[in-house]
Every structure is written in structure tokens, then in C-alpha cells.
Write a protein that holds these residues in place. Structure first.
Motif, PDB file in Angstrom:
ATOM      1  N   SER A 119      39.680  58.079  37.497  1.00  0.00           N
ATOM      2  CA  SER A 119      40.188  58.837  36.449  1.00  0.00           C
ATOM      3  C   SER A 119      41.627  58.622  36.144  1.00  0.00           C
ATOM      4  O   SER A 119      42.402  59.480  35.326  1.00  0.00           O
ATOM      5  N   TRP A 120      41.913  57.301  36.446  1.00  0.00           N
ATOM      6  CA  TRP A 120      43.493  56.953  35.965  1.00  0.00           C
ATOM      7  C   TRP A 120      43.187  56.255  34.704  1.00  0.00           C
ATOM      8  O   TRP A 120      42.141  55.645  34.087  1.00  0.00           O
ATOM      9  N   THR A 121      44.299  56.003  33.851  1.00  0.00           N
ATOM     10  CA  THR A 121      44.247  55.526  32.489  1.00  0.00           C
ATOM     11  C   THR A 121      45.251  54.419  32.263  1.00  0.00           C
ATOM     12  O   THR A 121      46.332  54.491  32.751  1.00  0.00           O
ATOM     13  N   GLN A 122      44.585  53.332  31.409  1.00  0.00           N
ATOM     14  CA  GLN A 122      45.645  52.437  30.954  1.00  0.00           C
ATOM     15  C   GLN A 122      46.382  52.949  29.607  1.00  0.00           C
ATOM     16  O   GLN A 122      46.018  53.467  28.934  1.00  0.00           O
ATOM     17  N   SER A 123      47.673  52.577  29.759  1.00  0.00           N
ATOM     18  CA  SER A 123      48.462  52.822  28.682  1.00  0.00           C
ATOM     19  C   SER A 123      48.059  51.907  27.592  1.00  0.00           C
ATOM     20  O   SER A 123      48.173  50.592  27.647  1.00  0.00           O
ATOM     21  N   SER A 124      48.384  52.452  26.392  1.00  0.00           N
ATOM     22  CA  SER A 124      48.080  51.657  24.988  1.00  0.00           C
ATOM     23  C   SER A 124      49.490  51.152  24.412  1.00  0.00           C
ATOM     24  O   SER A 124      49.680  50.587  23.299  1.00  0.00           O
ATOM     25  N   ALA A 125      50.647  51.444  25.204  1.00  0.00           N
ATOM     26  CA  ALA A 125      52.035  51.387  24.698  1.00  0.00           C
ATOM     27  C   ALA A 125      52.742  50.278  25.508  1.00  0.00           C
ATOM     28  O   ALA A 125      53.894  49.955  25.656  1.00  0.00           O
ATOM     29  N   ASP A 126      51.796  49.283  26.204  1.00  0.00           N
ATOM     30  CA  ASP A 126      52.546  48.392  27.147  1.00  0.00           C
ATOM     31  C   ASP A 126      51.857  46.962  26.462  1.00  0.00           C
ATOM     32  O   ASP A 126      51.111  46.874  25.444  1.00  0.00           O
ATOM     33  N   ASP A 127      51.861  46.176  27.598  1.00  0.00           N
ATOM     34  CA  ASP A 127      51.513  44.780  27.109  1.00  0.00           C
ATOM     35  C   ASP A 127      50.475  43.958  28.072  1.00  0.00           C
ATOM     36  O   ASP A 127      49.614  43.411  27.290  1.00  0.00           O
ATOM     37  N   LEU A 128      50.310  44.422  28.966  1.00  0.00           N
ATOM     38  CA  LEU A 128      49.137  44.234  29.960  1.00  0.00           C
ATOM     39  C   LEU A 128      48.419  45.234  30.705  1.00  0.00           C
ATOM     40  O   LEU A 128      48.869  46.445  30.563  1.00  0.00           O
ATOM     41  N   ASN A 129      47.346  45.248  31.130  1.00  0.00           N
ATOM     42  CA  ASN A 129      46.452  46.205  31.795  1.00  0.00           C
ATOM     43  C   ASN A 129      46.526  45.801  33.312  1.00  0.00           C
ATOM     44  O   ASN A 129      46.880  44.791  33.742  1.00  0.00           O
ATOM     45  N   TRP A 130      46.388  46.964  34.141  1.00  0.00           N
ATOM     46  CA  TRP A 130      46.047  46.742  35.597  1.00  0.00           C
ATOM     47  C   TRP A 130      44.575  46.219  35.603  1.00  0.00           C
ATOM     48  O   TRP A 130      43.884  47.058  35.000  1.00  0.00           O
ATOM     49  N   THR A 131      44.096  45.517  36.733  1.00  0.00           N
ATOM     50  CA  THR A 131      42.776  44.948  36.506  1.00  0.00           C
ATOM     51  C   THR A 131      42.401  45.339  37.920  1.00  0.00           C
ATOM     52  O   THR A 131      43.070  44.932  39.039  1.00  0.00           O
ATOM     53  N   VAL A 132      41.060  45.672  38.241  1.00  0.00           N
ATOM     54  CA  VAL A 132      40.277  45.740  39.328  1.00  0.00           C
ATOM     55  C   VAL A 132      39.951  44.474  39.981  1.00  0.00           C
ATOM     56  O   VAL A 132      39.377  43.714  39.217  1.00  0.00           O
ATOM     57  N   ASP A 133      40.256  44.246  41.386  1.00  0.00           N
ATOM     58  CA  ASP A 133      40.023  42.801  41.782  1.00  0.00           C
ATOM     59  C   ASP A 133      39.538  42.948  43.287  1.00  0.00           C
ATOM     60  O   ASP A 133      39.860  43.870  43.834  1.00  0.00           O
ATOM     61  N   ALA A 134      39.013  41.880  43.757  1.00  0.00           N
ATOM     62  CA  ALA A 134      38.855  41.898  45.245  1.00  0.00           C
ATOM     63  C   ALA A 134      39.194  40.401  45.605  1.00  0.00           C
ATOM     64  O   ALA A 134      38.662  39.374  44.772  1.00  0.00           O
ATOM     65  N   ASN A 135      39.113  39.963  46.902  1.00  0.00           N
ATOM     66  CA  ASN A 135      39.327  38.542  47.403  1.00  0.00           C
ATOM     67  C   ASN A 135      40.302  37.599  46.851  1.00  0.00           C
ATOM     68  O   ASN A 135      39.877  36.410  46.525  1.00  0.00           O
ATOM     69  N   GLY A 136      41.265  38.139  46.422  1.00  0.00           N
ATOM     70  CA  GLY A 136      42.310  37.326  45.957  1.00  0.00           C
ATOM     71  C   GLY A 136      42.345  37.168  44.439  1.00  0.00           C
ATOM     72  O   GLY A 136      41.536  37.327  43.604  1.00  0.00           O
ATOM     73  N   THR A 137      43.800  37.201  44.092  1.00  0.00           N
ATOM     74  CA  THR A 137      44.117  36.835  42.460  1.00  0.00           C
ATOM     75  C   THR A 137      43.760  35.723  41.982  1.00  0.00           C
ATOM     76  O   THR A 137      43.848  34.548  42.796  1.00  0.00           O
ATOM     77  N   PRO A 138      43.608  35.265  40.746  1.00  0.00           N
ATOM     78  CA  PRO A 138      43.487  33.897  40.237  1.00  0.00           C
ATOM     79  C   PRO A 138      44.591  33.027  40.570  1.00  0.00           C
ATOM     80  O   PRO A 138      44.160  31.459  40.552  1.00  0.00           O
ATOM     81  N   SER A 139      45.595  33.311  40.460  1.00  0.00           N
ATOM     82  CA  SER A 139      46.886  32.466  40.858  1.00  0.00           C
ATOM     83  C   SER A 139      47.164  32.256  41.927  1.00  0.00           C
ATOM     84  O   SER A 139      47.098  32.959  43.194  1.00  0.00           O
TER      85      SER A 139
END
Length: 233
Positions: free
Chosen positions: A47-67
Motif C-alpha cells: 500500500s506504499w506509493t511512488q512519488s510522481s514528483a521525483d526522478d527515480l523509483n524505489w524497486t522491489v528486488d532480491a539477491n543483490g542489486t545489479p551494480s
């Protein structure tokens, strides 16, 4: 009682009027009112929401980030977490903002409230910042409750925020992330909870109370103890 007249200056009668005033509750309304509340992002952002007034989104992930050499290798609770990917000069960094906002929390019937979460902030020392903010006016204004900057090591850390100042009202919380000057600045959040009681930290008893304390292990381990759950001493 007050005087009322029309555009021509004619006084209206009677001069007594009944005024109906609707009292608006402080903060947001229609929020979550059953506690404890928890969110581990196992089914998306919930029930959380992404802002439309920013530059990036928070992403759901698992097992390490791409970088590489940044971000967590796994969740602290369950399988998933949310994070902000900072890769991309001009798109992911520098100084790019990502905001995710909680649902409304109705604190009108609680006597105590604490917001607890885990965060992971590993990468460059120029990793930017992440701030936890609160609003009790439907998001018109936001107040910082907690802030962290830079590299905090390759580990999950716990934050516990006392919401005593907001008991009796409806509030929203948000994570406001601003990336630093490099792609090595992924920040993750997991294991969120809002409780309606006091959170206590377990502690030992009958401990050392006289300081400074020292132990040189001359002939023995002194008042230290060996673990019974390992293989060697």
C-alpha cells in the motif's frame, strides 16, 4: 450574531445565523488503525506509493542489486527488499531523488507508537542521503525524523523512531532518497513495522559496572565464556 447586508447596503434580517462547523481531524484520514503493522515487500510495494514528483523509483528486488560493490546481497527479512538503483550518469546520479510514501497511519486510538525499519547503505562515501519524513497534513508539509548519509558498510542496520509527538493524529511516512555523485550508492529498505507499544532492547544482567574494563587473558579467559554452539574453543 453578525450584520449582513446586500450590495445596495440593505441590511438582512434576521441578523442571527446558525453556522455549521465541520471539525477536520488532524492529519490524513481513512488510514491503517490496527497495529502492529508490517511490510517486507514480499508482494510488491503493497500500500506504499511512488512519488510522481521525483526522478527515480524505489524497486522491489532480491539477491543483490545489479551494480557491484554496492547494495545488499540479500534481504534481512523474507526474500525481497526495496532499493534505489543509482546507475547511469545523469539518470541515476548525481543528486537524483526517489520518494516512496506510506499509507495513512491512524494513531488516534494508540497511547504509544514506534516506527522501525532496516536499511542498507553500502558503496561510495559519496553515496548521497536517505531521509525518513513525516506529514500530518495530507502531505502538504514534511518533517525529517531521521537522516543518514554516505557509506554505512555492507550490513543491515536498524532504526527505531518514537512517534509520540504524533499520537492522536493521522500521519504518513516517506523515504526520501537523494543519490550521491557515483553509481556505487544503492540504498535499500526492508522489514518495516509500526507498533503501538514500547519497543525494548534485550540486555544482559549482572554485568560489569565498573569502568574502565580490561582483560589480558593471562592464564585464563577470565569472565569471558566459550560458545556451546560452535566447533572449536
Amino acid at each position: 450574531t453578525y450584520n449582513v447586508s446586500d450590495a445596495a447596503g440593505n441590511a438582512a434580517t434576521p441578523v442571527s445565523r446558525v453556522v455549521n462547523v465541520n471539525e477536520v481531524a488532524n492529519g490524513c484520514s481513512g488510514g491503517i488503525s490496527t497495529f502492529p503493522y508490517s511490510e517486507g515487500f514480499e508482494n510488491g510495494i503493497g500500500s506504499w506509493t511512488q512519488s510522481s514528483a521525483d526522478d527515480l523509483n524505489w524497486t522491489v528486488d532480491a539477491n543483490g542489486t545489479p551494480s557491484s560493490n554496492t547494495g545488499p546481497s540479500s534481504a534481512i527479512q523474507g526474500s525481497n527488499y526495496i532499493f534505489v538503483e543509482a546507475s547511469g550518469n545523469g539518470t541515476g546520479y548525481p543528486n537524483k531523488r526517489a520518494i516512496i510514501t506510506s499509507p495513512c497511519f491512524d494513531l488516534s486510538s494508540v497511547t504509544e507508537a514506534n516506527f522501525i525499519f532496516k536499511y542498507h547503505m553500502f558503496g561510495s562515501t559519496d553515496g548521497g542521503s536517505v531521509t525518513l519524513e513525516v506529514s500530518n497534513d495530507e502531505g502538504a508539509t514534511w518533517i525529517s525524523l531521521w537522516n543518514q548519509t554516505g557509506n554505512q558498510g555492507n550490513q543491515w542496520l536498524t532504526v527505531n523512531i518514537d512517534l509520540a509527538a504524533y499520537i492522536g493524529s493521522g500521519i504518513q511516512l516517506r523515504f526520501n532518497r537523494i543519490t550521491g555523485g557515483t553509481w556505487q550508492s544503492d540504498v535499500a529498505i526492508d522489514d518495516i513495522a509500526l507498533t503501538d507499544g514500547v519497543v525494548t532492547t534485550p540486555s544482559c544482567s549482572a554485568g560489569v559496572t565498573s569502568f574502565p574494563y580490561s582483560q589480558s587473558f593471562e592464564g585464563s579467559i577470565g569472565d569471558w565464556s566459550q560458545s556451546s554452539a560452535d566447533d572449536l574453543n
